[in-house]
Design a protein around this motif. Sequence first.
Motif, mmCIF file in Angstrom:
data_model
loop_
_atom_site.group_PDB
_atom_site.id
_atom_site.type_symbol
_atom_site.label_atom_id
_atom_site.label_comp_id
_atom_site.label_asym_id
_atom_site.label_seq_id
_atom_site.Cartn_x
_atom_site.Cartn_y
_atom_site.Cartn_z
ATOM 1 N N LYS A 46 0.832 -1.210 0.000
ATOM 2 C CA LYS A 46 0.000 0.000 0.000
ATOM 3 C C LYS A 46 0.864 1.257 0.000
ATOM 4 O O LYS A 46 0.563 2.223 -0.709
ATOM 5 N N GLU A 47 1.940 1.259 0.788
ATOM 6 C CA GLU A 47 2.853 2.408 0.803
ATOM 7 C C GLU A 47 3.490 2.606 -0.564
ATOM 8 O O GLU A 47 3.595 3.733 -1.050
ATOM 9 N N LYS A 49 2.286 1.701 -3.444
ATOM 10 C CA LYS A 49 1.261 2.178 -4.370
ATOM 11 C C LYS A 49 1.041 3.677 -4.203
ATOM 12 O O LYS A 49 0.899 4.411 -5.191
ATOM 13 N N GLN A 50 1.027 4.163 -2.955
ATOM 14 C CA GLN A 50 0.844 5.588 -2.708
ATOM 15 C C GLN A 50 2.032 6.391 -3.229
ATOM 16 O O GLN A 50 1.856 7.446 -3.851
ATOM 17 N N SER A 54 1.993 9.172 -6.382
ATOM 18 C CA SER A 54 2.359 10.585 -6.253
ATOM 19 C C SER A 54 3.617 10.915 -7.058
ATOM 20 O O SER A 54 3.717 11.992 -7.634
#
Length: 131
Positions: A46-47, A49-50, A54
């Motif tokens: 998840k990190e 992907k974030q 960005s």
Amino acid sequence: MNRLNPLYVIALSFTIVFVSFFLLNTESKNYDLKTKEFNIIAVKAKEYKQFKASWNNKSFVNKTLNQILRSSTFKNQKVLRVNGKNSIKLKMISSNQKILNSFLNKLLNKKLIIKKLELNKSYIDLEIGLK
């Protein structure tokens, strides 16, 4: 030898039960370990992907730079900006070192890929990657 001794049957059943409980316990510990590893990998995914969303987002980078450059402290400064295919080059020229320091702090605190950074007393030359 036509008859089986009942003690042998009882001993064999206890041995089978003991071995099965031992194997069940080790598999239970192994399962707990694998679920913890899976949870750690899920959080890291998840990190990632974030960060990827960005960092690879050209509009996010442009929006962030525009927010920083529209600030009242940097409006009156000479800022050269060149948009390239894979990067954005910024050069800020100022005689005030506090303004340069503030500009650099704001840029370094954002989620940006900095490919090149050149510092001098009178300017900051910076290249921000888009991919």
